[in-house]
Design a protein around this motif. Structure first.
Motif, mmCIF file in Angstrom:
data_model
loop_
_atom_site.group_PDB
_atom_site.id
_atom_site.type_symbol
_atom_site.label_atom_id
_atom_site.label_comp_id
_atom_site.label_asym_id
_atom_site.label_seq_id
_atom_site.Cartn_x
_atom_site.Cartn_y
_atom_site.Cartn_z
ATOM 1 N N UNK A 85 0.798 -1.226 0.000
ATOM 2 C CA UNK A 85 0.000 0.000 0.000
ATOM 3 C C UNK A 85 0.829 1.274 0.000
ATOM 4 N N UNK A 86 2.099 1.211 0.263
ATOM 5 C CA UNK A 86 2.912 2.422 0.356
ATOM 6 C C UNK A 86 4.370 2.118 0.114
ATOM 7 N N UNK A 87 5.188 3.133 0.217
ATOM 8 C CA UNK A 87 6.609 2.990 -0.069
ATOM 9 C C UNK A 87 7.319 2.296 1.089
ATOM 10 N N UNK A 88 7.868 1.130 0.812
ATOM 11 C CA UNK A 88 8.600 0.357 1.820
ATOM 12 C C UNK A 88 10.041 0.860 1.842
ATOM 13 N N UNK A 89 10.216 2.032 2.430
ATOM 14 C CA UNK A 89 11.513 2.712 2.357
ATOM 15 C C UNK A 89 11.763 3.469 3.650
ATOM 16 N N UNK A 90 13.017 3.434 4.111
ATOM 17 C CA UNK A 90 13.400 4.150 5.324
ATOM 18 C C UNK A 90 14.807 4.713 5.154
ATOM 19 N N UNK A 91 15.076 5.769 5.894
ATOM 20 C CA UNK A 91 16.405 6.369 5.953
ATOM 21 C C UNK A 91 16.922 6.279 7.381
ATOM 22 N N UNK A 92 18.177 5.863 7.518
ATOM 23 C CA UNK A 92 18.821 5.740 8.825
ATOM 24 C C UNK A 92 19.953 6.755 8.892
ATOM 25 N N UNK A 93 19.851 7.683 9.824
ATOM 26 C CA UNK A 93 20.956 8.611 10.091
ATOM 27 C C UNK A 93 21.981 7.877 10.941
ATOM 28 N N UNK A 94 23.238 7.918 10.549
ATOM 29 C CA UNK A 94 24.253 7.121 11.239
ATOM 30 C C UNK A 94 25.279 8.016 11.912
#
Length: 714
Positions: free
Chosen positions: A152-161
């Motif tokens: 149903x949506x964007x399967x995306x994430x951003x990780x700040x490291x």
């Protein structure tokens, strides 16, 4: 096709087998403790359905080859931080370095997981080699992502490291949708199983070449077309199998010199023998604006502003006159160093609003009240240096969007985490709950007012013409930050409410989705309540907690003019908002919503029931400290069936099912599938206990159960 079963690339790790059915004898345990002890033992060894707990995800490439050393220096491996086993055994997902301090991965890899639960290896092909990890500092999932419905949506994430990776060049993302065409060759990367028919995995990064295809499985208005791409169907010799979540799907630039990330491995529709195998990847180009917005929190975006416009004398709110240094903080976050002369240089991190004055042209004056800038500096002595702001980012947060912040770990020199927020997408005449940061002050700057005022209300009334600043206090603990609109309607028990979803309703998760929000009132006196939605469009139900901002319940059984039902603990309605939103893109229309008491009936043979596992049910804590809720049901074999069959179907979750005889002896236990059909030999007049377990976190889960008997074994 609305209800295809989507499988995120998650498998049981071979070193964590399911609980052996014959290894726990409860006959010596008092019956009053039988169920809880048995379930505790099961949970400590069984696989949880959340991404990190108990090794659930394991990436892999089938039919590929070893990647050459240094060919993909930006590749990233996400590994559990518990130290149990080597890095190959602890690795659960892939990712890619797209900026010195940002990793791109799949949202379901880190969904609802504290950043302290894993670490990241960057630029290493062989996971058995020694490595120096970097650590998650904050996690940001795309607002359209829905963990219960991956399609149903964007399967995306951003990780700040932290710390930033400066030794390897980041990889670029694809920004052109017209590059995504059927027949184009792409390359997938990952670690793990290398054969569909074995459990063998590898410590060496694998790559495999695939071919893009057109997606045609869905109706034209299905959101999957907006967020996903796919490769060839039903491949049995090569591809993605039971893993590689978050790993990059690559295309080459037109000159063949550079790799571009076209997609991220997300999920598949697959049957047991892989004759049906439909892989899906998140389309990165379709969400590039959101990626850019998050990365700009620490990015360098120099403004072409003449130095003569940089310094402006002005009166500070404290009554004294200073030379103000002019900045444009909403035009691009960056760290700036102001050099006045050889002996004087000051860093201005654009997060602290106490010393800011608005000039009503998008710029602000920042003051240094330590007197170094009390005299207007000579323009000839003024120089400006731009650099990335790794320490104090300025994020933009929209309603229903969230960010998860971590305490800093490892070899970082910092022990605290600073961050600030501005808000976007606020509607006029709407109030918002700011959740997760009650100790920090919310600053507001109204048009025409050069001073910032402190807002103490929560929820706070919003104006889209005002600027808002939230400074995250330094902390050594993890924090979950989100912004929820306040409900604008009331839903009373046993009193049907009517509503209209229109283009004026609040945006929800994507530009094509709208939501209407209700607050329950005059609640039923029963432990559980039933919420019923009847929309003239294809609508869905969702509940958010106003305590912590998390989704706690969801329902979607029907299509247009079909009913959705949700069973929930009545106590959970005290601090929650109920949302009604559209599934089909831009769909609008009227709907009816009802709240009534729910008293579940006893199990009976041949009668299918819809039930809920809620906070009103029993629970135990597993070995990882995770709360596992379960509903315990009983049925007596009064019809003297030789065989009894129990069918349990989870609505958007994979339930566990445990069956016990009258002595408390466990007869059957299954988990890890959405549908369980269990048949066992039964005794006449015996009373059996059926426990249905929710391994998927602190969420309400509904399910269907049917118990039937037969004279012969099915």
């Amino acid at each position: 096709m609305r209800h295809l079963k989507r499988i995120p690339f998650r498998i049981q790790s071979p070193d964590r087998p399911p609980f052996a059915k014959s290894s726990l004898n409860k006959s010596s345990i008092p019956n009053s403790y039988v169920t809880k002890l048995a379930l505790s033992a099961i949970a400590s060894l069984a696989i949880s359905a959340s991404c990190l707990a108990d090794d659930l995800i394991k990436p892999s490439i089938v039919g590929g080859r070893d990647a050459a050393d240094g060919a993909f220096p930006w590749i990233a491996a996400l590994v559990r931080a518990d130290g149990a086993g080597n890095a190959t055994e602890r690795q659960f997902c892939g990712g890619a370095l797209i900026a010195p301090n940002w990793i791109l991965t799949a949202a379901h890899c880190i969904d609802e997981q504290p950043p302290t639960g894993f670490e990241i290896i960057v630029g290493q092909n062989d996971l058995d080699d020694a490595y120096t990890p970097v650590f998650p500092r904050s996690i940001h999932t795309h607002p359209s992502y829905h963990f219960r419905r991956l399609g149903r949506g964007s399967d995306l994430a951003l990780i700040e490291i932290d710390p930033p990776v400066l030794d390897y060049p980041p990889v670029s993302i694809n920004r052109a949708l017209d590059r995504i065409v059927a027949g184009r060759e792409v390359t997938a990367l990952g670690w793990g199983r290398t054969d569909y028919n074995s459990n063998d995995d590898t410590n060496t990064l694998q790559q495999v070449e695939l071919t893009l295809r057109d997606i045609d499985e869905y109706d034209d208005n299905h959101p999957a077309y907006d967020y996903f791409i796919s490769t060839e169907l039903n491949e049995t010799e090569k591809g993605i199998y039971s893993g590689d979540s978050g790993g990059p799907l690559l295309i080459q630039s037109e000159d063949g010199e550079d790799w571009l990330i076209a997609g991220l491995t997300s999920n598949s529709i697959r049957n047991a023998d892989n004759s049906l195998n439909v892989p899906f990847f998140t389309n990165v180009a379709s969400v590039q604006d959101w990626i850019d917005r998050v990365l700009s929190s620490t990015d360098t975006v120099p403004e072409s502003i003449p130095l003569l416009e940089r310094v402006k004398p002005a009166k500070h709110p404290n009554g004294q006159s200073y030379a103000g240094y002019r900045i444009w903080p909403f035009a691009g976050q960056r760290k700036e160093t102001l050099n006045l002369n050889a002996n004087s240089a000051f860093d201005f991190l654009l997060w602290y609003p106490n010393s800011l004055q608005a000039l009503n042209d998008g710029s602000f004056l920042i003051f240094d009240t330590r007197n170094e800038l009390s005299q207007a500096p000579s323009i000839a002595e003024l120089s400006i240096e731009h650099s990335r702001n790794y320490i104090d980012p300025l994020f933009t947060l929209a309603p229903f969007e969230n960010a998860f912040f971590s305490r800093i770990r490892g070899n970082s020199s910092r022990t605290d985490h600073y961050a600030s927020f501005t808000f976007d997408g606020l509607l006029p005449n709407q109030s918002y709950h700011l959740i997760g940061e009650s100790s920090s002050q919310l600053y507001r700057q109204d048009p025409g007012n050069i001073e910032l005022t402190t807002t103490y209300e929560n929820p706070f009334p919003a104006s889209p013409d005002s600027n808002y600043w939230l400074h995250l206090n330094p902390t050594s603990a993890s924090k979950f930050i989100t912004l929820l609109p306040e409900a604008t309607h009331t839903l009373n028990s046993n009193q049907e409410a009517s509503g209209i979803l229109s283009s004026n309703s609040h945006p929800f998760r994507s530009p094509s989705t709208r939501i209407e929000l209700f607050k329950a009132n005059n609640l039923p006196g029963t432990n559980e309540s039933l919420i019923t939605l009847l929309p003239e469009f294809d609508g869905e139900l969702i509940l958010y907690s106003t305590n912590d901002g998390r989704e706690i319940a969801y329902a979607d059984q029907g299509a247009e003019n079909e009913t959705d039902e949700l069973i929930i603990a009545t106590a959970d309605l005290y601090n929650s908002i109920i949302g009604v939103y559209n599934f089909d893109k831009d769909a609008t229309g009227s709907f009816k919503l009802d709240l009534e008491p729910h008293v579940p009936a006893s199990l009976a043979f041949g009668v299918e029931q819809r039930r809920g596992i809620t906070s009103a049910d029993e629970y135990f804590t597993d070995s990882n400290g995770k709360r596992i809720t379960y509903e315990s049901l009983t049925i007596t074999n009064t019809r003297n069936y030789p065989f009894i069959t129990v069918r349990v179907y989870g609505s958007y979750f994979d339930p566990g099912v445990a069956i016990y005889d009258g002595d408390g002896e466990r007869l059957e236990f299954e988990f890890g599938e959405q549908l369980h059909t269990i048949t066992f030999a039964a005794k006449a007049r015996e009373r059996y206990t059926i426990d249905v377990l929710n391994y998927e976190g602190p969420y309400v889960q509904n399910y269907e159960i049917l118990v039937s008997g037969s004279q012969t074994q099915p």
